[in-house]
Write an enzyme that holds these catalytic residues in place. Sequence first.
Site, PDB file in Angstrom:
ATOM      1  N   TYR A 103       0.977  -1.212  -0.031  1.00  0.00           N
ATOM      2  CA  TYR A 103      -0.067   0.015  -0.067  1.00  0.00           C
ATOM      3  C   TYR A 103       0.989   1.294  -0.001  1.00  0.00           C
ATOM      4  CZ  TYR A 103      -3.704   3.308   1.323  1.00  0.00           C
ATOM      5  OH  TYR A 103      -4.512   4.175   1.557  1.00  0.00           O
ATOM      6  N   THR A 157      -9.560   9.068   8.098  1.00  0.00           N
ATOM      7  CA  THR A 157     -10.871   9.542   8.037  1.00  0.00           C
ATOM      8  C   THR A 157     -11.824   8.592   8.286  1.00  0.00           C
ATOM      9  OG1 THR A 157      -9.912  10.907   5.887  1.00  0.00           O
ATOM     10  CG2 THR A 157     -12.470  10.525   6.126  1.00  0.00           C
TER      11      THR A 157
END
Length: 312
Positions: free
Chosen positions: A145, A175
């Site tokens: 990632y 988030t």
Amino acid sequence: MSLRITVTGGAGFLGSHLCDRLVAEGHEVLCVDNFFTGRRANVTQLLPNANFEVLRHDVTFPLYVETDHIYNLACPASPIHYQFDPVQTTKTSVHGAINMLGLAKRVKARILQASTSEVYGDPEVHPQIESYWGRVNPVGPRSCYDEGKRCAETLFFDYRRQHGLDIKVVRIFNTYGPRMALNDGRVVSNFIVQALKGDDITIYGDGNQTRSFCYVDDLVDGFLKMMGTENGFCGPVNLGNPVEFTIAELAEKVVSLCGGRSKVVYQPLPQDDPQQRQPDISVARERLEWEPKVALSDGLKETIGYFRKVLA
């Protein structure tokens, strides 16, 4: 002015909220998703709208559509999901960027890359500023990632230098909000689901590691402001909430708001998990006139309400 806008990863947590906002503003929106982590339920409310369309497609293959703007959000973003098939995760970031940049080049579209705070790795600079190059392990379990997103940023800036492409790059910090997946392994959803079920709250490490939590509506505001910038400004720009909390403080808030009696248990910290994560958002404040407005307690109440309905 109504635009034709493509959102890759449009049925995911962030993508679906972005699609909501774009359709509400009167744009024609094409939601592109292979539904690995995205869910049709996230965009069901938009399906009756004539300006909204869903296309099942994997961005590791080329896409041929007509579009004015592209938001490239496609990529599993939680460790559980991106470590499930790490080779595919890297392909999604790298091949996906190449294919979406190729599309933007063909149709002369403006394109935004949803990058990540993980490009900073386990940082030695705190808070993190955009000019910091990061401290990333290139061979660890999170590398698929972290390095995939770093390579995607490289491709975006090379397409700009080599082909004059109109690019925008944002780096997303933690988030949260409604439509997070139940099983994504992220700290906010983990804590809320555990608290609502009355299970123990699992903290990895000693709980003193810090994170900053941005509510999804604030983040979408940042996306739109960044996409709307002119004069060649392309970023990268940190988007996140600079208010820092320890993981232990987050657990305490969640248990209090859920009204449960969960107790906290501690497990070993995963490899390469960063100790500190806090954005410096000076650039976003200056260039985008953006900063988060939703306090953590208020955002958690909305998120807890969503998970109560899902679990019911």
